[in-house]
Design an enzyme around this catalytic site. Structure first.
Site, PDB file in Angstrom:
ATOM      1  N   GLU A 216      59.151  16.448  75.550  1.00 36.70           N
ATOM      2  CA  GLU A 216      58.352  16.675  74.363  1.00 36.70           C
ATOM      3  C   GLU A 216      59.225  16.587  73.114  1.00 36.70           C
ATOM      4  O   GLU A 216      60.341  17.095  73.080  1.00 36.70           O
ATOM      5  CB  GLU A 216      57.607  18.010  74.417  1.00 36.70           C
ATOM      6  CG  GLU A 216      58.462  19.244  74.479  1.00 36.70           C
ATOM      7  CD  GLU A 216      57.636  20.531  74.523  1.00 36.70           C
ATOM      8  OE1 GLU A 216      56.543  20.536  75.131  1.00 36.70           O
ATOM      9  OE2 GLU A 216      58.096  21.532  73.947  1.00 36.70           O
ATOM     10  N   CYS A 217      58.712  15.897  72.117  1.00 36.25           N
ATOM     11  CA  CYS A 217      59.337  15.744  70.803  1.00 36.25           C
ATOM     12  C   CYS A 217      60.752  15.174  70.921  1.00 36.25           C
ATOM     13  O   CYS A 217      60.907  13.983  71.094  1.00 36.25           O
ATOM     14  CB  CYS A 217      59.307  17.065  70.039  1.00 36.25           C
ATOM     15  SG  CYS A 217      59.349  16.839  68.237  1.00 36.25           S
ATOM     16  N   ALA A 218      61.793  15.993  70.855  1.00 35.89           N
ATOM     17  CA  ALA A 218      63.157  15.477  70.971  1.00 35.89           C
ATOM     18  C   ALA A 218      63.332  14.699  72.269  1.00 35.89           C
ATOM     19  O   ALA A 218      63.976  13.646  72.300  1.00 35.89           O
ATOM     20  CB  ALA A 218      64.155  16.620  70.896  1.00 35.89           C
TER      21      ALA A 218
ATOM     22  N   SER B  91      55.782  13.157  75.139  1.00 40.29           N
ATOM     23  CA  SER B  91      54.852  13.365  74.035  1.00 40.29           C
ATOM     24  C   SER B  91      55.538  14.107  72.902  1.00 40.29           C
ATOM     25  O   SER B  91      56.544  14.799  73.107  1.00 40.29           O
ATOM     26  CB  SER B  91      53.646  14.179  74.534  1.00 40.29           C
ATOM     27  OG  SER B  91      52.904  14.718  73.471  1.00 40.29           O
TER      28      SER B  91
END
Length: 478
Positions: free
Chosen positions: A348-350, A445
């Site tokens: 997620e993200c990073a 994501s």
């Protein structure tokens, strides 16, 4: 009634962001810990960075209390879980005391500090930036104290006070307000907590400086606040009804059944990214994975050249890969191993950016056919999400609540099999879009999800890791 439900507690709030909540809350945690007390640190909202400073101040994991991500009904049980064994708990608020989003708690209150204070039946210490006012402070404090009778303002800490005479005027104004002054902090630049594009710099990136910052906050609170009065206020909190959240019960009531490892048999090993580039994580995630039968270990993508031996699954959480992109790119052995890894991956993200082909022109792992870059635009807010594709993390149709917080953009923003369909909480009638990637055993994501609010995600991921390990073992024996 469990032990944690009797823990003395208070909430540190403010009329607005920038008033000094973090300084007072973190300094109070450290000052109380310095007295030899076991202090349980908490943060309202989805913030990942402040809890790192809270953990440094107390020696206990910083834990989040978020009504949107986990549900209002879990605020008190999650607090009780985190505060178990503590002698006092301090909760740092988010934004202004009554600032939230429209939702089941009422217009503007949902996910606010006030909602957390009411759920915990905790008295509130209001931190007021007094730098540009004198007698008007009484009207401000009176308004906050009388706005919601269910929120008890138990005291005020006056911050950024300019002089002895300024303090006298403020105290005189508040004499008739019915809310005691529990502390006065003078205007100073002594506390250095550097910020950048997403808030404070995480502890993991400035450990020595962070220790000094926390001690400076503690000294300000020790010298400027009445610790005995603050403790007495915390001890005035009534017993908190209800039970304690446990990760075992959470995964035990999740929808998907899973066979536990046989007696004496180790569960699948889940490697969780950590270190300076991956600092965004909720403590409950590892607890839920362990409760679901997995073993959990941490690796640092900046320094470790290989995944831990026998890794069955990888979790790549949030953080600041854009700040460390060159160093991440330089660790070619680990990038190659992750690109070749065929077990379950939740990013997620990073983690999403790390799996991309490149970030700001430097190579990443190349698992996803996408490129990422920094922008000036902040994407921020709560989201309602539904899983679009079956994945190692969620079955198609699974609903979850999440949060986006980034200044990067990924091109394309979604794969042929997207991870989530998203709708902003602030505009539930429109603005929906698909986002993220499901590719084989990879779920990636931008969306941050608190697994305590969706324990079926942890359980499904642990199950898929166990199944992959068993399959890999059978293949090796064939």
């Amino acid at each position: 009634m469990t032990e944690a439900t009797r823990v003395p507690r208070l909430v540190v709030a403010a009329p607005a962001s920038g008033s000094g909540k973090t300084t007072v809350a973190t300094g109070l945690m450290a000052a109380l810990a310095g007295r030899g007390l076991a202090v349980s640190p908490h943060k309202a909202g989805p913030d990942y960075i402040d809890p790192g400073y809270h953990a440094l101040a107390t020696g206990r994991p910083g834990r989040n209390l978020d009504a949107h991500l986990c549900g209002t009904e879990l605020l008190a049980p999650l607090f009780a879980h985190g505060a178990a064994g503590a002698e006092v708990a301090v909760v740092e608020g988010v934004m202004g005391l009554f600032d939230g989003v429209s939702g089941p708690g009422g217009p503007g209150e949902h996910a606010s500090t006030a909602q957390v204070a009411k759920a915990l039946r905790a008295p509130v210490v209001l931190v007021v930036d007094a730098s540009s006012q004198s007698y008007s402070v009484a009207a401000l404090v009176h308004g906050f104290a009388s706005w919601d009778p269910e929120v008890r303002i138990g005291g005020v800490v006056l911050n950024k006070v300019g002089s002895g005479r300024h303090e006298e005027l403020l105290r005189e104004a508040l004499d008739g307000a019915g809310v005691p002054v529990l502390g006065v902090l003078r205007r100073t630049d002594a506390v250095g907590t550097p910020s950048r594009h997403l808030g404070l710099v995480p502890v993991a990136e400035r450990r020595a400086e962070a220790v000094a910052s926390v001690e400076a906050m503690a000294e300000r609170v020790r010298t400027g606040c009445d610790l005995d009065a603050l403790l007495a206020l915390a001890r005035s909190a009534p017993p908190l009804p209800g039970g304690r959240w446990t990760p075992e019960a959470a995964v035990g009531t999740a929808a998907t059944a899973r066979e536990a490892p046989a007696a004496g048999e180790a569960g699948p090993l889940v490697a969780v990214a950590g270190g300076p580039a991956f600092t965004f994580s909720y403590a409950e995630h590892a607890e839920l994975l362990r409760a679901a039968g997995a073993e959990v270990t941490v690796f640092d993508p900046l320094r470790d050249e290989a995944l831990p031996e026998d890794t069955a699954g990888v979790v790549l959480g949030g953080g600041f890969p854009e700040v460390h992109a060159t160093a991440l790119a330089a660790n070619e052995p680990l990038r190659r191993e992750i690109a070749a890894f065929r077990g379950p991956v939740a990013a997620e993200c990073a983690g999403l950016l790390y799996l991309a082909r490149e970030l700001d022109g430097v190579p990443m792992c190349g698992v996803l056919d996408a490129t990422a870059r920094m922008t000036d635009r902040l994407t921020l807010g709560y989201r309602e999400a539904v899983a679009v594709s079956d994945s190692v993390l969620a079955a198609a149709g699974t609903r979850a609540r999440g949060h986006e917080f980034h200044r990067t953009v990924l091109e394309p923003g979604a794969g042929a099999e997207p991870a989530w369909g998203l709708v902003p909480v602030s505009s539930p009638g429109g603005g929906g879009r698909t986002e993220g990637f499901v590719r084989g055993r990879v779920h990636a994501s931008y969306l941050h999800v608190h697994w305590a609010g969706a324990p079926e995600l942890a359980r499904r991921f642990a199950e898929r890791c166990g199944a992959w390990t068993a399959g890999a073992g059978r293949a090796a024996r064939a």
